[in-house]
Design an enzyme around this catalytic site. Sequence first.
Site, short mmCIF file in Angstrom:
data_model
loop_
_atom_site.label_atom_id
_atom_site.label_comp_id
_atom_site.label_asym_id
_atom_site.label_seq_id
_atom_site.Cartn_x
_atom_site.Cartn_y
_atom_site.Cartn_z
N SER A 64 59.88 87.02 27.97
CA SER A 64 60.71 87.10 26.77
C SER A 64 61.43 88.44 26.70
CB SER A 64 59.85 86.93 25.52
OG SER A 64 59.22 85.68 25.51
N1 SAH Z 1 54.56 85.47 26.77
C1 SAH Z 1 55.30 85.25 28.00
C2 SAH Z 1 56.46 84.32 27.75
C3 SAH Z 1 56.57 83.33 28.85
S1 SAH Z 1 57.71 82.01 28.57
C4 SAH Z 1 55.72 86.56 28.63
O1 SAH Z 1 55.67 87.58 27.94
O2 SAH Z 1 56.05 86.57 29.81
C5 SAH Z 1 56.66 80.76 27.88
C6 SAH Z 1 55.45 80.39 28.66
O3 SAH Z 1 54.81 79.29 28.00
C7 SAH Z 1 55.72 79.91 30.08
O4 SAH Z 1 54.95 80.66 30.98
C8 SAH Z 1 55.29 78.44 30.07
O5 SAH Z 1 54.76 77.98 31.30
C9 SAH Z 1 54.25 78.44 28.97
N2 SAH Z 1 53.99 77.13 28.35
C10 SAH Z 1 54.86 76.11 28.11
N3 SAH Z 1 54.25 75.07 27.53
C11 SAH Z 1 52.94 75.43 27.39
C12 SAH Z 1 51.77 74.77 26.86
N4 SAH Z 1 51.82 73.53 26.37
N5 SAH Z 1 50.60 75.44 26.88
C13 SAH Z 1 50.51 76.72 27.39
N6 SAH Z 1 51.58 77.38 27.90
C14 SAH Z 1 52.76 76.74 27.91
#
Ligand code: SAH
Length: 213
Positions: A64
Site C-alpha cells: 500500500s
Molecule cells: N498490508 C499489505 C498490503 C498488501 S495488498 C502491505 O503492506 O504490503 C492486500 C493483501 O491482501 C494482498 O497480499 C492479498 O493477497 C491479501 N488478501 C486478499 N484477499 C485476502 C483474504 N481473503 N484473506 C487474507 N488476505 C487476503
Amino acid sequence: MRDSSKHQGLRNQLVEILNQKGITDKRVLNAIKRIPRHLFLDSSFEDFAYQDTAFPIGAGQTISQPYTVAFQSQLLQVKSDDKILEIGTGSGYQTAVLVAMGARVYSIERQLELYKKTSVLLPKLGIRPRLLTFGDGYKGLSNYAPFDSIIVTAGAPIIPQPLMAQLKIGGRLIIPVGEDQQTMTELIRINETRFEKHEHGDFRFVPMLENKN
Ligand code: SAH
C-alpha cells in the site's frame, strides 16, 4: 540491500510529507520513520521506496501507499499492547508499522507465495508479530479473538460478519469497502449487537478475494 543514513534521510522526508497530508499521530509517524520500507520491496524499486506510492510485490498484489498505511494506522488509534488482527499481510510493511507502534499483531495472508516470503523477511529484520498465518481473512481468527482492533488492507465487497464478531466491545474495525473504489469505513463496537459507523473518504485497494485455499 541494507539500511543507511541516506534511507533514513528519505524516510524523514516521507514523514514530513505524510504530516503535511494530515497524519498527526506521533506514534504512526515515528513507526514510519523507523521501518526501512525499501527492504520490503524488490531491489529494483529501492530508489523509489520512499515516494508516497504503491508498488507491485508479486502475486499480482501491491504494497500500500505510505499515506494509506499511515491513514489506516491512525484510524486504529493504537495503544501499546493492543491485540490487532490484520487481513492481508502482503509485503509485511503494514504489519511492521503496527509492531513498531507496540501492538501485538496477528496477520492473515491468502497468497501462499507472499505468506512464505514475508514469514522469512520479518524475523530477518527483527520484527516479531505474534502470528503470521496462511488463510482466508473473511473468516478472521476465531481461535485468537477477541481483538482490540482489526485492519483490512484489501478492498472488501462486503463487511465480513466474522470480523465484526471478533471485535472486543469498544474495539474498531478499519476496512475499505467497495468494488472498484472503496470507502474507508470505521466500525466501532458499542455492545454485543450495536456498531457505530464512520466513513473516511475514498481509496483504491487490490480486491479481497474469497476461497483461494
Ligand atoms: N498490508 C499489505 C498490503 C498488501 S495488498 C502491505 O503492506 O504490503 C492486500 C493483501 O491482501 C494482498 O497480499 C492479498 O493477497 C491479501 N488478501 C486478499 N484477499 C485476502 C483474504 N481473503 N484473506 C487474507 N488476505 C487476503
